[in-house]
Write a protein that holds these residues in place. Sequence first.
Motif, PDB file in Angstrom:
ATOM      1  N   ALA A  69       2.395  -4.732  -9.379  1.00  0.00           N
ATOM      2  CA  ALA A  69       3.101  -5.268  -8.217  1.00  0.00           C
ATOM      3  C   ALA A  69       4.193  -4.288  -7.816  1.00  0.00           C
ATOM      4  O   ALA A  69       5.221  -4.199  -8.481  1.00  0.00           O
ATOM      5  CB  ALA A  69       3.680  -6.644  -8.502  1.00  0.00           C
ATOM      6  N   VAL A  70       3.965  -3.572  -6.716  1.00  0.00           N
ATOM      7  CA  VAL A  70       4.934  -2.584  -6.246  1.00  0.00           C
ATOM      8  C   VAL A  70       5.929  -3.270  -5.323  1.00  0.00           C
ATOM      9  O   VAL A  70       5.545  -3.868  -4.320  1.00  0.00           O
ATOM     10  CB  VAL A  70       4.226  -1.434  -5.502  1.00  0.00           C
ATOM     11  N   VAL A  71       7.198  -3.187  -5.678  1.00  0.00           N
ATOM     12  CA  VAL A  71       8.240  -3.796  -4.850  1.00  0.00           C
ATOM     13  C   VAL A  71       9.373  -2.801  -4.667  1.00  0.00           C
ATOM     14  O   VAL A  71       9.527  -1.847  -5.420  1.00  0.00           O
ATOM     15  CB  VAL A  71       8.793  -5.090  -5.504  1.00  0.00           C
ATOM     16  N   HIS A  72      10.172  -3.029  -3.617  1.00  0.00           N
ATOM     17  CA  HIS A  72      11.371  -2.246  -3.368  1.00  0.00           C
ATOM     18  C   HIS A  72      12.557  -3.154  -3.597  1.00  0.00           C
ATOM     19  O   HIS A  72      12.619  -4.266  -3.064  1.00  0.00           O
ATOM     20  CB  HIS A  72      11.399  -1.709  -1.931  1.00  0.00           C
ATOM     21  N   PRO A  80       8.817 -15.241   5.666  1.00  0.00           N
ATOM     22  CA  PRO A  80       7.715 -14.275   5.674  1.00  0.00           C
ATOM     23  C   PRO A  80       7.492 -13.667   4.291  1.00  0.00           C
ATOM     24  O   PRO A  80       8.370 -12.987   3.747  1.00  0.00           O
ATOM     25  CB  PRO A  80       8.180 -13.214   6.680  1.00  0.00           C
ATOM     26  N   VAL A  81       6.341 -13.957   3.686  1.00  0.00           N
ATOM     27  CA  VAL A  81       6.029 -13.452   2.355  1.00  0.00           C
ATOM     28  C   VAL A  81       4.608 -12.913   2.308  1.00  0.00           C
ATOM     29  O   VAL A  81       3.751 -13.315   3.105  1.00  0.00           O
ATOM     30  CB  VAL A  81       6.185 -14.537   1.265  1.00  0.00           C
ATOM     31  N   ALA A  82       4.373 -12.003   1.380  1.00  0.00           N
ATOM     32  CA  ALA A  82       3.036 -11.469   1.124  1.00  0.00           C
ATOM     33  C   ALA A  82       2.992 -11.030  -0.336  1.00  0.00           C
ATOM     34  O   ALA A  82       4.034 -10.761  -0.944  1.00  0.00           O
ATOM     35  CB  ALA A  82       2.729 -10.284   2.044  1.00  0.00           C
ATOM     36  N   ARG A  83       1.790 -10.992  -0.907  1.00  0.00           N
ATOM     37  CA  ARG A  83       1.660 -10.509  -2.274  1.00  0.00           C
ATOM     38  C   ARG A  83       2.037  -9.044  -2.338  1.00  0.00           C
ATOM     39  O   ARG A  83       1.658  -8.240  -1.488  1.00  0.00           O
ATOM     40  CB  ARG A  83       0.213 -10.675  -2.753  1.00  0.00           C
ATOM     41  N   ALA A  84       2.796  -8.677  -3.355  1.00  0.00           N
ATOM     42  CA  ALA A  84       3.139  -7.276  -3.568  1.00  0.00           C
ATOM     43  C   ALA A  84       1.865  -6.490  -3.861  1.00  0.00           C
ATOM     44  O   ALA A  84       0.977  -6.956  -4.577  1.00  0.00           O
ATOM     45  CB  ALA A  84       4.121  -7.147  -4.733  1.00  0.00           C
ATOM     46  N   ARG A  85       1.757  -5.307  -3.290  1.00  0.00           N
ATOM     47  CA  ARG A  85       0.549  -4.515  -3.434  1.00  0.00           C
ATOM     48  C   ARG A  85       0.439  -3.909  -4.832  1.00  0.00           C
ATOM     49  O   ARG A  85       1.436  -3.699  -5.521  1.00  0.00           O
ATOM     50  CB  ARG A  85       0.526  -3.398  -2.390  1.00  0.00           C
ATOM     51  N   MET A  86      -0.789  -3.608  -5.233  1.00  0.00           N
ATOM     52  CA  MET A  86      -1.045  -2.911  -6.479  1.00  0.00           C
ATOM     53  C   MET A  86      -1.114  -1.406  -6.208  1.00  0.00           C
ATOM     54  O   MET A  86      -1.571  -0.985  -5.152  1.00  0.00           O
ATOM     55  CB  MET A  86      -2.372  -3.380  -7.090  1.00  0.00           C
ATOM     56  N   ARG A  87      -0.661  -0.632  -7.165  1.00  0.00           N
ATOM     57  CA  ARG A  87      -0.759   0.833  -7.057  1.00  0.00           C
ATOM     58  C   ARG A  87      -1.829   1.303  -8.032  1.00  0.00           C
ATOM     59  O   ARG A  87      -1.756   1.049  -9.233  1.00  0.00           O
ATOM     60  CB  ARG A  87       0.586   1.491  -7.371  1.00  0.00           C
ATOM     61  N   LEU A  88      -2.848   1.976  -7.480  1.00  0.00           N
ATOM     62  CA  LEU A  88      -4.016   2.368  -8.270  1.00  0.00           C
ATOM     63  C   LEU A  88      -4.249   3.868  -8.222  1.00  0.00           C
ATOM     64  O   LEU A  88      -3.876   4.539  -7.271  1.00  0.00           O
ATOM     65  CB  LEU A  88      -5.273   1.660  -7.749  1.00  0.00           C
ATOM     66  N   ARG A  89      -4.920   4.349  -9.273  1.00  0.00           N
ATOM     67  CA  ARG A  89      -5.463   5.707  -9.259  1.00  0.00           C
ATOM     68  C   ARG A  89      -6.988   5.601  -9.347  1.00  0.00           C
ATOM     69  O   ARG A  89      -7.518   5.005 -10.282  1.00  0.00           O
ATOM     70  CB  ARG A  89      -4.942   6.537 -10.437  1.00  0.00           C
TER      71      ARG A  89
END
Length: 321
Positions: A315-318, A201-210
């Motif tokens: 790319a926001v990752v944990h 199970p994979v998905a593109r890491a989300r972007m963090r925007l202002r």
Amino acid sequence: MVINQVSKRRYEIACYKNKVLEWRSGEEKDLDNVLQIPAVFTSVSKGQVARHFELENSFGQDVPLPTIILEILNKGELQVGEKERNAQLERVQNEVIDIVVGKLVDPRTKRVYTTGMIEKALAELSVHGSRGGGASYDAKGALNGPANAAEAEQQQGDDAPNKGKAKEKELPGWTGVVTTRSAKSQALDAMKALIAHQPIPVARARMRLRITCRLNVLKLNTKAAAAAPGGSAGKDVEEEGEEKKSGQQEEKSKGGLTTIKDRILSYVEQVESQEILGEDMEIVGFVEPGAFKGLGEFVGSKTKGWGRIEVLDMAVVHEGD
């Protein structure tokens, strides 16, 4: 050395190996930095330069030498030793894996995978010709596909009339790393194949925007989107269906109109904060990469120059356990 076979004749050019790769990936633009000698040879090792009539017979009359060199450089085979070739292949593969690891996450936990897990998933796609020979998962990490061989056979029979349509929409494939393309372009192909086939199970890491815009502009009405433009990119069918129902009800109540603020928020998967700063509102949130372009076009065309988007994290990752 780059070799190309034209009209049953072998032609060679003397080049710097690394520069050939940079040239083909678009990083190097100056041909003089690629060629050791600006000439076409029949044998570089023997110093035999191709004669004029030979080049005319193979490439045509009045074709300038630089054009012939470019054709050999772009279409020819880069010659390297086996040991060097294996080392180069390993280097490119490591670069591809590193890029993929930094861009994809487990959609359930938003955590990155180890390089070993990504490498194993890509190896599985390569072995099975990207047909997903093992288990596959949806975007939320739930197991997909038929439970057993009998069910698979039944499903194959049911889908027979649609085989023609399926061929038209073939999923992205992955056959392994090559040394003739840049690591970045191959990493993009690898991510597309992993997302399409879901061996894990994979998905593109989300972007963090202002996103910042004038309050009075955010209150203006605009045409409501026919469907969620990007906020549903990482959601499963059930969630998306529920959101569409609620969205349709809201659109009906507003006569097909919505505010610019609500339309902007429809692109945002998760809002981190909303803050009023004087005459402006500042929204910080997470957006699927596929929705970023649509959001940018909407803000650029509908906010009358009062809206802007800043990328805080590509790319926001944990990380961690």
